[in-house]
Design a protein around this motif. Structure first.
Motif, PDB file in Angstrom:
ATOM      1  N   LEU A  80       0.828  -1.210   0.000  1.00 23.93           N
ATOM      2  CA  LEU A  80       0.000   0.000   0.000  1.00 23.93           C
ATOM      3  C   LEU A  80       0.864   1.261   0.000  1.00 23.93           C
ATOM      4  CD1 LEU A  80      -2.866  -0.980   2.456  1.00 23.93           C
ATOM      5  CD2 LEU A  80      -3.038  -0.612   0.001  1.00 23.93           C
ATOM      6  N   VAL A  81       1.906   1.275   0.815  1.00 24.56           N
ATOM      7  CA  VAL A  81       2.777   2.452   0.925  1.00 24.56           C
ATOM      8  C   VAL A  81       3.542   2.706  -0.377  1.00 24.56           C
ATOM      9  CG1 VAL A  81       4.818   3.349   2.116  1.00 24.56           C
ATOM     10  CG2 VAL A  81       2.972   2.322   3.428  1.00 24.56           C
ATOM     11  N   THR A  82       3.973   1.643  -1.037  1.00 24.45           N
ATOM     12  CA  THR A  82       4.775   1.797  -2.260  1.00 24.45           C
ATOM     13  C   THR A  82       3.930   1.721  -3.532  1.00 24.45           C
ATOM     14  OG1 THR A  82       5.268  -0.567  -2.338  1.00 24.45           O
ATOM     15  CG2 THR A  82       6.813   0.842  -1.129  1.00 24.45           C
ATOM     16  N   LEU A  83       2.639   1.879  -3.403  1.00 26.52           N
ATOM     17  CA  LEU A  83       1.757   1.801  -4.570  1.00 26.52           C
ATOM     18  C   LEU A  83       2.154   2.780  -5.685  1.00 26.52           C
ATOM     19  CD1 LEU A  83      -0.641   0.304  -5.757  1.00 26.52           C
ATOM     20  CD2 LEU A  83      -2.121   2.023  -4.725  1.00 26.52           C
ATOM     21  N   PRO A  84       2.507   4.040  -5.360  1.00 25.14           N
ATOM     22  CA  PRO A  84       2.927   4.940  -6.456  1.00 25.14           C
ATOM     23  C   PRO A  84       4.149   4.421  -7.217  1.00 25.14           C
ATOM     24  CG  PRO A  84       2.442   6.206  -4.486  1.00 25.14           C
ATOM     25  CD  PRO A  84       2.398   4.762  -4.086  1.00 25.14           C
ATOM     26  N   LEU A  85       5.131   3.879  -6.486  1.00 24.88           N
ATOM     27  CA  LEU A  85       6.318   3.323  -7.142  1.00 24.88           C
ATOM     28  C   LEU A  85       5.947   2.087  -7.962  1.00 24.88           C
ATOM     29  CD1 LEU A  85       9.352   3.453  -7.575  1.00 24.88           C
ATOM     30  CD2 LEU A  85       9.638   2.137  -5.459  1.00 24.88           C
ATOM     31  N   THR A  86       5.036   1.306  -7.458  1.00 27.04           N
ATOM     32  CA  THR A  86       4.586   0.128  -8.191  1.00 27.04           C
ATOM     33  C   THR A  86       3.886   0.533  -9.488  1.00 27.04           C
ATOM     34  OG1 THR A  86       4.327  -1.081  -6.120  1.00 27.04           O
ATOM     35  CG2 THR A  86       3.186  -1.960  -8.036  1.00 27.04           C
ATOM     36  N   ILE A  87       3.073   1.565  -9.431  1.00 26.13           N
ATOM     37  CA  ILE A  87       2.397   2.056 -10.639  1.00 26.13           C
ATOM     38  C   ILE A  87       3.423   2.608 -11.624  1.00 26.13           C
ATOM     39  CG2 ILE A  87       0.823   3.838 -11.516  1.00 26.13           C
ATOM     40  CD1 ILE A  87      -0.803   3.417  -8.902  1.00 26.13           C
ATOM     41  N   LEU A  88       4.406   3.351 -11.099  1.00 32.91           N
ATOM     42  CA  LEU A  88       5.445   3.938 -11.951  1.00 32.91           C
ATOM     43  C   LEU A  88       6.256   2.854 -12.668  1.00 32.91           C
ATOM     44  CD1 LEU A  88       6.751   6.669 -12.714  1.00 32.91           C
ATOM     45  CD2 LEU A  88       8.339   6.296 -10.828  1.00 32.91           C
ATOM     46  N   THR A  89       6.485   1.725 -12.012  1.00 37.62           N
ATOM     47  CA  THR A  89       7.267   0.639 -12.615  1.00 37.62           C
ATOM     48  C   THR A  89       6.379  -0.407 -13.282  1.00 37.62           C
ATOM     49  OG1 THR A  89       7.294  -0.631 -10.554  1.00 37.62           O
ATOM     50  CG2 THR A  89       9.133   0.910 -10.936  1.00 37.62           C
ATOM     51  N   LEU A  90       5.115  -0.078 -13.451  1.00 35.81           N
ATOM     52  CA  LEU A  90       4.140  -0.977 -14.084  1.00 35.81           C
ATOM     53  C   LEU A  90       4.020  -2.331 -13.365  1.00 35.81           C
ATOM     54  CD1 LEU A  90       5.003  -0.222 -17.813  1.00 35.81           C
ATOM     55  CD2 LEU A  90       3.229   0.835 -16.390  1.00 35.81           C
ATOM     56  N   GLY A  91       4.131  -2.294 -12.044  1.00 30.93           N
ATOM     57  CA  GLY A  91       3.950  -3.495 -11.237  1.00 30.93           C
ATOM     58  C   GLY A  91       5.208  -4.288 -10.957  1.00 30.93           C
ATOM     59  N   LEU A  92       6.305  -3.945 -11.600  1.00 32.31           N
ATOM     60  CA  LEU A  92       7.540  -4.716 -11.414  1.00 32.31           C
ATOM     61  C   LEU A  92       8.122  -4.587 -10.003  1.00 32.31           C
ATOM     62  CD1 LEU A  92       9.279  -4.143 -14.851  1.00 32.31           C
ATOM     63  CD2 LEU A  92       8.010  -6.140 -14.058  1.00 32.31           C
ATOM     64  N   PHE A  93       7.842  -3.484  -9.316  1.00 30.88           N
ATOM     65  CA  PHE A  93       8.368  -3.309  -7.960  1.00 30.88           C
ATOM     66  C   PHE A  93       7.793  -4.346  -6.993  1.00 30.88           C
ATOM     67  CE2 PHE A  93       8.761  -1.177  -3.793  1.00 30.88           C
ATOM     68  CZ  PHE A  93      10.133  -1.052  -3.779  1.00 30.88           C
ATOM     69  N   TRP A  94       6.634  -4.916  -7.291  1.00 29.90           N
ATOM     70  CA  TRP A  94       6.061  -5.955  -6.422  1.00 29.90           C
ATOM     71  C   TRP A  94       6.957  -7.181  -6.360  1.00 29.90           C
ATOM     72  CZ3 TRP A  94       0.023  -6.451  -6.715  1.00 29.90           C
ATOM     73  CH2 TRP A  94      -0.530  -5.368  -6.051  1.00 29.90           C
ATOM     74  N   PHE A  95       7.694  -7.458  -7.434  1.00 30.18           N
ATOM     75  CA  PHE A  95       8.651  -8.571  -7.393  1.00 30.18           C
ATOM     76  C   PHE A  95       9.745  -8.302  -6.358  1.00 30.18           C
ATOM     77  CE2 PHE A  95       7.138  -9.156 -11.874  1.00 30.18           C
ATOM     78  CZ  PHE A  95       6.514 -10.375 -11.661  1.00 30.18           C
ATOM     79  N   VAL A  96      10.172  -7.051  -6.277  1.00 29.88           N
ATOM     80  CA  VAL A  96      11.179  -6.665  -5.289  1.00 29.88           C
ATOM     81  C   VAL A  96      10.606  -6.815  -3.882  1.00 29.88           C
ATOM     82  CG1 VAL A  96      12.589  -4.747  -4.434  1.00 29.88           C
ATOM     83  CG2 VAL A  96      12.365  -5.136  -6.891  1.00 29.88           C
TER      84      VAL A  96
END
Length: 145
Positions: A80-96
């Motif tokens: 939830l907190v990193t949702l903007p970064l996740t959107i910016l990376t098109l969901g790839l940050f969720w793998f991290v």
């Protein structure tokens, strides 16, 4: 004793010579089946990904619970907190994030060890795919999810 009737799993209890179907037993069986399938996915992942180590069945069962708890608590908060970064990376940050959650869970479970971030990263991807495949093969359609 339990009976598989189509896709419904129910527990039958013998009471005074008759059988009573309980829904609570079906739910408990479904949770137990999810846990075992996830533990099997953890074990398979440890055989496929170098640096992703599980020492045995007990460690895989405990690791499945630990990964689930970490993802359900801290993982949910971080997603939830990193949702903007996740959107910016098109969901790839969720793998991290998933890799970080797996590494964190490995700190709590004896017999479950991750040697590097790369092992956690690829282990998270493989674990997700193997878990999805096993649940598709083993669980009834209604129980998946």
């Amino acid at each position: 004793m339990f009976v598989l009737a189509g896709t419904a799993v129910t527990w039958l209890h013998a009471v005074s010579g008759s059988f009573i179907v309980t829904e609570g037993g079906a739910e408990m069986f479904r949770v137990l089946l999810h846990w075992i399938v996830t533990a099997l996915a953890v074990w398979i992942t440890s055989r496929l990904v170098p640096g992703f180590y599980v020492s045995g069945a007990t460690a895989a069962l405990i690791a499945a619970v630990a990964i689930g708890l970490v993802n359900a608590t801290l993982g949910l908060f971080l997603k939830l907190v990193t949702l903007p970064l996740t959107i910016l990376t098109l969901g790839l940050f969720w793998f991290v994030l998933n890799a970080l959650m797996i590494e964190l869970a490995s700190n709590f479970v004896p017999g479950f060890r991750i040697s590097s971030f790369a092992a956690a990263f690829w282990g998270g991807i493989v674990l997700g795919l193997v878990n999805m495949l096993l649940k598709w093969l083993v669980l009834p359609a209604k129980s998946r999810g």
